[in-house]
Design an enzyme around this catalytic site. Sequence first.
Site, PDB file in Angstrom:
ATOM      1  N   ARG A 184       3.740  -5.962  -9.835  1.00 29.45           N
ATOM      2  CA  ARG A 184       4.495  -5.182 -10.831  1.00 29.45           C
ATOM      3  C   ARG A 184       5.921  -4.864 -10.397  1.00 29.45           C
ATOM      4  NH1 ARG A 184      -0.190  -0.863 -11.603  1.00 29.45           N
ATOM      5  NH2 ARG A 184      -0.809  -1.849  -9.645  1.00 29.45           N
ATOM      6  N   THR A 204      -9.426  -3.440  -0.864  1.00 33.64           N
ATOM      7  CA  THR A 204      -9.080  -2.481   0.193  1.00 33.64           C
ATOM      8  C   THR A 204     -10.166  -2.392   1.262  1.00 33.64           C
ATOM      9  OG1 THR A 204      -9.907  -0.769  -1.304  1.00 33.64           O
ATOM     10  CG2 THR A 204      -7.524  -1.061  -1.208  1.00 33.64           C
ATOM     11  N   TYR A 206      46.436  -2.084   7.481  1.00 26.95           N
ATOM     12  CA  TYR A 206      45.240  -2.659   8.085  1.00 26.95           C
ATOM     13  C   TYR A 206      45.372  -2.582   9.598  1.00 26.95           C
ATOM     14  CZ  TYR A 206      41.848  -5.803  10.017  1.00 26.95           C
ATOM     15  OH  TYR A 206      40.827  -6.318  10.774  1.00 26.95           O
ATOM     16  N   GLN A 246      -4.502 -10.241   6.680  1.00 25.84           N
ATOM     17  CA  GLN A 246      -5.606 -10.412   5.729  1.00 25.84           C
ATOM     18  C   GLN A 246      -5.175 -11.571   4.830  1.00 25.84           C
ATOM     19  OE1 GLN A 246      -5.775  -7.547   2.599  1.00 25.84           O
ATOM     20  NE2 GLN A 246      -7.961  -7.801   2.212  1.00 25.84           N
ATOM     21  N   LEU A 302      -2.615  -0.016   4.902  1.00 22.93           N
ATOM     22  CA  LEU A 302      -2.900  -1.170   4.037  1.00 22.93           C
ATOM     23  C   LEU A 302      -1.629  -1.617   3.334  1.00 22.93           C
ATOM     24  CD1 LEU A 302      -6.325  -0.155   2.455  1.00 22.93           C
ATOM     25  CD2 LEU A 302      -5.814  -1.260   4.648  1.00 22.93           C
ATOM     26  N   ALA A 303      -1.228  -2.838   3.621  1.00 27.12           N
ATOM     27  CA  ALA A 303       0.058  -3.315   3.093  1.00 27.12           C
ATOM     28  C   ALA A 303       0.021  -4.802   2.773  1.00 27.12           C
ATOM     29  CB  ALA A 303       1.161  -3.023   4.110  1.00 27.12           C
ATOM     30  N   GLU A 312     -13.204   3.405  -9.900  1.00 26.50           N
ATOM     31  CA  GLU A 312     -11.906   2.828 -10.254  1.00 26.50           C
ATOM     32  C   GLU A 312     -11.690   2.883 -11.762  1.00 26.50           C
ATOM     33  OE1 GLU A 312      -9.488   1.800  -7.949  1.00 26.50           O
ATOM     34  OE2 GLU A 312     -10.959   2.974  -6.835  1.00 26.50           O
ATOM     35  N   GLY A 315      -1.219  -6.145  -0.172  1.00 23.93           N
ATOM     36  CA  GLY A 315      -1.280  -6.439  -1.606  1.00 23.93           C
ATOM     37  C   GLY A 315      -0.011  -7.102  -2.121  1.00 23.93           C
ATOM     38  N   LYS A 325      39.255  -1.346  11.566  1.00 25.30           N
ATOM     39  CA  LYS A 325      38.083  -2.040  12.115  1.00 25.30           C
ATOM     40  C   LYS A 325      38.228  -2.166  13.627  1.00 25.30           C
ATOM     41  CE  LYS A 325      37.761  -6.001  13.388  1.00 25.30           C
ATOM     42  NZ  LYS A 325      37.839  -7.452  13.689  1.00 25.30           N
TER      43      LYS A 325
HETATM   44  C1  UD1 Z   1      -6.384   1.942  -4.786  1.00 25.18           C
HETATM   45  C2  UD1 Z   1      -7.750   2.649  -4.780  1.00 25.18           C
HETATM   46  C3  UD1 Z   1      -7.723   3.752  -5.835  1.00 25.18           C
HETATM   47  C4  UD1 Z   1      -6.595   4.717  -5.527  1.00 25.18           C
HETATM   48  C5  UD1 Z   1      -5.258   3.986  -5.408  1.00 25.18           C
HETATM   49  C6  UD1 Z   1      -4.200   4.929  -4.871  1.00 25.18           C
HETATM   50  C7  UD1 Z   1      -9.474   1.060  -4.155  1.00 25.18           C
HETATM   51  C8  UD1 Z   1     -10.517   0.133  -4.625  1.00 25.18           C
HETATM   52  N1  UD1 Z   1      -8.785   1.688  -5.084  1.00 25.18           N
HETATM   53  O1  UD1 Z   1      -6.230   1.377  -6.072  1.00 25.18           O
HETATM   54  O2  UD1 Z   1      -8.964   4.451  -5.840  1.00 25.18           O
HETATM   55  O3  UD1 Z   1      -6.516   5.704  -6.543  1.00 25.18           O
HETATM   56  O4  UD1 Z   1      -5.360   2.896  -4.478  1.00 25.18           O
HETATM   57  O5  UD1 Z   1      -2.933   4.334  -4.933  1.00 25.18           O
HETATM   58  O6  UD1 Z   1      -9.296   1.220  -2.968  1.00 25.18           O
HETATM   59  N2  UD1 Z   1      -4.362  -3.764  -0.206  1.00 25.18           N
HETATM   60  C9  UD1 Z   1      -4.586  -4.616   0.859  1.00 25.18           C
HETATM   61  N3  UD1 Z   1      -5.456  -5.633   0.721  1.00 25.18           N
HETATM   62  C10 UD1 Z   1      -6.154  -5.843  -0.432  1.00 25.18           C
HETATM   63  C11 UD1 Z   1      -5.922  -4.954  -1.514  1.00 25.18           C
HETATM   64  C12 UD1 Z   1      -5.037  -3.925  -1.372  1.00 25.18           C
HETATM   65  O7  UD1 Z   1      -3.987  -4.465   1.916  1.00 25.18           O
HETATM   66  O8  UD1 Z   1      -6.944  -6.795  -0.463  1.00 25.18           O
HETATM   67  C13 UD1 Z   1      -3.412  -2.662  -0.035  1.00 25.18           C
HETATM   68  C14 UD1 Z   1      -2.245  -2.740  -0.994  1.00 25.18           C
HETATM   69  O9  UD1 Z   1      -1.163  -3.427  -0.407  1.00 25.18           O
HETATM   70  C15 UD1 Z   1      -1.911  -1.279  -1.190  1.00 25.18           C
HETATM   71  C16 UD1 Z   1      -3.245  -0.563  -1.017  1.00 25.18           C
HETATM   72  O10 UD1 Z   1      -4.081  -1.459  -0.324  1.00 25.18           O
HETATM   73  O11 UD1 Z   1      -1.011  -0.786  -0.227  1.00 25.18           O
HETATM   74  C17 UD1 Z   1      -3.866  -0.203  -2.354  1.00 25.18           C
HETATM   75  O12 UD1 Z   1      -4.067  -1.400  -3.074  1.00 25.18           O
HETATM   76  P1  UD1 Z   1      -3.796  -1.479  -4.640  1.00 25.18           P
HETATM   77  O13 UD1 Z   1      -4.096  -2.854  -5.098  1.00 25.18           O
HETATM   78  O14 UD1 Z   1      -2.471  -0.906  -4.955  1.00 25.18           O
HETATM   79  O15 UD1 Z   1      -4.970  -0.534  -5.129  1.00 25.18           O
HETATM   80  P2  UD1 Z   1      -5.046   0.297  -6.439  1.00 25.18           P
HETATM   81  O16 UD1 Z   1      -5.582  -0.541  -7.532  1.00 25.18           O
HETATM   82  O17 UD1 Z   1      -3.797   1.017  -6.675  1.00 25.18           O
HETATM   83 CA    CA Z   2      -1.657   1.064  -5.797  1.00 27.90          CA
END
Ligand code: UD1
Ligand code: CA
Length: 489
Positions: free
Chosen positions: A19, A86, A378, A80, A12-13, A167, A15, A363
């Site tokens: 921050r 997630t 050089y 996505q 999952l990447a 959460e 987000g 070089k």
């Molecule tokens: C999430 C978990 C939390 C866990 C934490 C660990 C959920 C609801 N919560 O929270 O329980 O303790 O990770 O770090 O799963 N992402 C997507 N698409 C989205 C949302 C997120 O790909 O729509 C990816 C983000 O890029 C990230 C990962 O999922 O790599 C986690 O998302 P993030 O928003 O950081 O979740 P947390 O609030 O940290």
């Molecule tokens: Ca996170």
Amino acid sequence: MSANSPAAVVVLAAGGGTRMKSNRLPKVLHEVCGRSLVGHAVAAAEELTPEQLVVVIGHMREKVAEHLVAHHPGARAVVQAEQNGTGHAVRTALETLAADGIELDGTVIVTTGDAPLLTGGTLRALADAHAGQGNGVTVLTAVVPEPFGYGRILRDEADGAVAAIVEEKDASDAQRAIDEINSGVFAFDAKLLVGALAEVTTDNAQGEEYLTDTLEILRRAGHRVGAVVAADYRDILGINDRVQLAHARRLLNDRLLERAMRAGVTVVDPATTWFDVQVSYEPDAVVLPNTQLQGATHLGEGSEVGPNSTLKDTRIGAGARVSNTTADGAEVGELATAGPYAYLRPGARLARKAKVGTYVEVKNSELGEGAKVPHLSYIGDATIGEGTNVGAASVTVNYDGVNKHRTVIGAHCRTGSDNMFIAPVTIGDGAYTAAGSVITNDVPAGGLGVGRAQQRNIAGWVERKRPGTTSAQAAAAASEPAAEVPAEG
Ligand code: UD1
Ligand code: CA
């Protein structure tokens, strides 16, 4: 693919990573020890040799997709478009695969693109526990000193099994006191995952589809929900800001240095030594303080690098010594030396026992065995033969403003100090050149090339043209007859 390879790993990447406060880079492209955050996730996933390796991308997706194509071509990017949580991210991945006719059967590992300390070994342990216990889902958890922000693991009071994940934003005060957290990494049975995701709602504080809700859904449906507690909570640390990024880099660096030291490398000051993940080495290499080894840098047996050196994609031969040097794409041969204060640029190749000394830049040039460029020079686009010595303050004048040209200096030459070699130019084997020469023509083997104006002296010039100066006074004193010295009795 081994027999127990998972059907898929989903990273999952997508987000935002708000921050990180970056206008340029999505969170997952920030780098730790020579690899992007998402690259670390993909590298760990690759160790499981999954049938499908999917990365869910969204925020700044063109950049992430380009990066994956360039560095991790085995990963397949799934978009996505909106980051609705997630659970939604995983559902999007599975639906995209299904639309391409890929029905997953077996284990699906879901992992996160922002946890660079997570190893393939940890993923493997999770997958093995999942299969061994016959679970519907298994979550990787950790007990952490500071659980704030993470999802908390709720365990059944009767049997201790995981009952649900809540959460931070949805948790009660009592639940927030729990210090076992969700790492965000899971092993699922593929079919059960698809069914559970269909039941996930957005009825929560963030209005998102939480992947974490699938645990409670599966448990209520009578499936086994397992947990693997990470042996070291630091392995699962997620990166949300640049303070955590620096912390993770330090931890991963410590791990890489420890591995090097256990393999026989002396690291004099681990606090100021930085290794990238691809660095390799042989026993008895010594790394002196304030040294960064980047990319695929390799240290040969008994070599010594540092202090104050940054070497990228550079090979250091056995017994070679490199000090106070910046190198990129260079090769330093066995027993060769560079520095202090050398700059080795791409294509700098030093053969055995060659020497590049102080304030020397090289070089795209080869130095033959035992060839030396000791001082203030050089050397670009040049070939220097074995046993040749290039005098101090020399330049291969390789650039005519449009094109680059080569300088070839043969074996066992002695070129004078302060030479300009106007390329293209060739100096034959065993030839000499006079100090201060501008060498525009080839010098034959064994010849002496002299390319400088004849000196003439104008007597008395200073006293005439600079009267009254300290120079003139010194000149006058020098020209007076020597004072009489009493003869010894
Ligand atoms: C999430 C978990 C939390 C866990 C934490 C660990 C959920 C609801 N919560 O929270 O329980 O303790 O990770 O770090 O799963 N992402 C997507 N698409 C989205 C949302 C997120 O790909 O729509 C990816 C983000 O890029 C990230 C990962 O999922 O790599 C986690 O998302 P993030 O928003 O950081 O979740 P947390 O609030 O940290
Ligand atoms: Ca996170």
